[in-house]
Design a protein around this motif. Structure first.
Motif, PDB file in Angstrom:
ATOM      1  N   UNK A  18       0.811  -1.215   0.000  1.00 44.12           N
ATOM      2  CA  UNK A  18       0.000   0.000   0.000  1.00 44.12           C
ATOM      3  C   UNK A  18       0.845   1.267   0.000  1.00 44.12           C
ATOM      4  N   UNK A  19       2.007   1.262   0.635  1.00 43.13           N
ATOM      5  CA  UNK A  19       2.866   2.451   0.619  1.00 43.13           C
ATOM      6  C   UNK A  19       3.298   2.792  -0.812  1.00 43.13           C
ATOM      7  N   UNK A  20       3.665   1.774  -1.599  1.00 38.92           N
ATOM      8  CA  UNK A  20       4.034   1.999  -3.000  1.00 38.92           C
ATOM      9  C   UNK A  20       2.835   2.538  -3.794  1.00 38.92           C
ATOM     10  N   UNK A  21       1.666   1.963  -3.538  1.00 35.78           N
ATOM     11  CA  UNK A  21       0.446   2.399  -4.227  1.00 35.78           C
ATOM     12  C   UNK A  21       0.195   3.873  -3.941  1.00 35.78           C
ATOM     13  N   UNK A  22       0.269   4.255  -2.672  1.00 32.18           N
ATOM     14  CA  UNK A  22      -0.021   5.639  -2.292  1.00 32.18           C
ATOM     15  C   UNK A  22       0.995   6.622  -2.869  1.00 32.18           C
ATOM     16  N   UNK A  23       2.261   6.233  -2.934  1.00 28.80           N
ATOM     17  CA  UNK A  23       3.281   7.102  -3.543  1.00 28.80           C
ATOM     18  C   UNK A  23       2.978   7.339  -5.014  1.00 28.80           C
ATOM     19  N   UNK A  24       2.620   6.283  -5.716  1.00 26.91           N
ATOM     20  CA  UNK A  24       2.293   6.402  -7.131  1.00 26.91           C
ATOM     21  C   UNK A  24       1.063   7.290  -7.331  1.00 26.91           C
TER      22      UNK A  24
END
Length: 186
Positions: A18-24
């Motif tokens: 989810x952290x990668x998703x939110x950064x994108x």
């Protein structure tokens, strides 16, 4: 965080947290805010899979905008193929800037039908924003996929709006199917 899950005897492992998703999503939001600053875009989410992505995306969009959701309905006619109709669109889109929000673009068939339906409504522009895209699976060319979260291989994924038999849309991470040894030999 659980890196592996099992659903109906299928094994999945973490693909995108989810952290990668939110950064994108934050980066996509910044780009949309700049490009559409004075255009009052309409975000059109394609249900069911886009709901989590669209909710998080619109939290990053700080410019004036509108939103709506549509669903593709398939009808089996006399031909061998499905005819799809766009359901749920109840606003006048003539002359408007549209941003289609998709959870995943696989073959591109659904996107092609969605775009054809919107083009008939005399919109000014159509951009596509997708969380995931499978370039190797694409059967159509699109020049308006302007925002992509992640490119993935030809793999079956669940979570963050994507389902398996109606389940797993609520998972906050994206998982990919991992075949068991006996599945690989079938």
């Amino acid at each position: 965080m659980n890196n592996e899950i099992t659903i109906d005897d299928l094994d999945f492992e973490l693909l995108i947290d989810n952290d990668q998703i939110q950064k994108s999503i934050r980066l996509i939001g910044i780009d949309i805010n700049m490009k559409y600053e004075d255009k009052l875009p309409i975000f059109i989410g394609v249900l069911n899979g886009c709901f989590m992505f669209m909710a998080d995306l619109l939290k990053q969009v700080t410019i004036p905008c509108e939103m709506s959701f549509v669903k593709l309905s398939s009808y089996h006619g006399t031909a061998q193929q499905d005819v799809k109709e766009l359901l749920g669109l109840e606003m006048d889109l003539r002359g408007r800037h549209i941003i289609i929000v998709e959870d995943i673009i696989d073959t591109g068939n659904s996107l092609k039908h969605t775009m054809k339906a919107l083009e008939k409504l005399e919109v000014q522009s159509i951009a596509v924003c997708t969380l995931l895209i499978k370039p190797e699976s694409m059967e159509h060319e699109f020049d308006n996929i302007l925002y992509t979260g992640f490119e993935i291989e030809k793999e079956f994924v669940v979570g963050y709006g994507l389902d398996y038999n109606g389940m797993c849309r609520n998972l906050m991470h994206i998982y990919k199917h991992v075949p068991r040894d006996e599945e690989e030999h079938v």
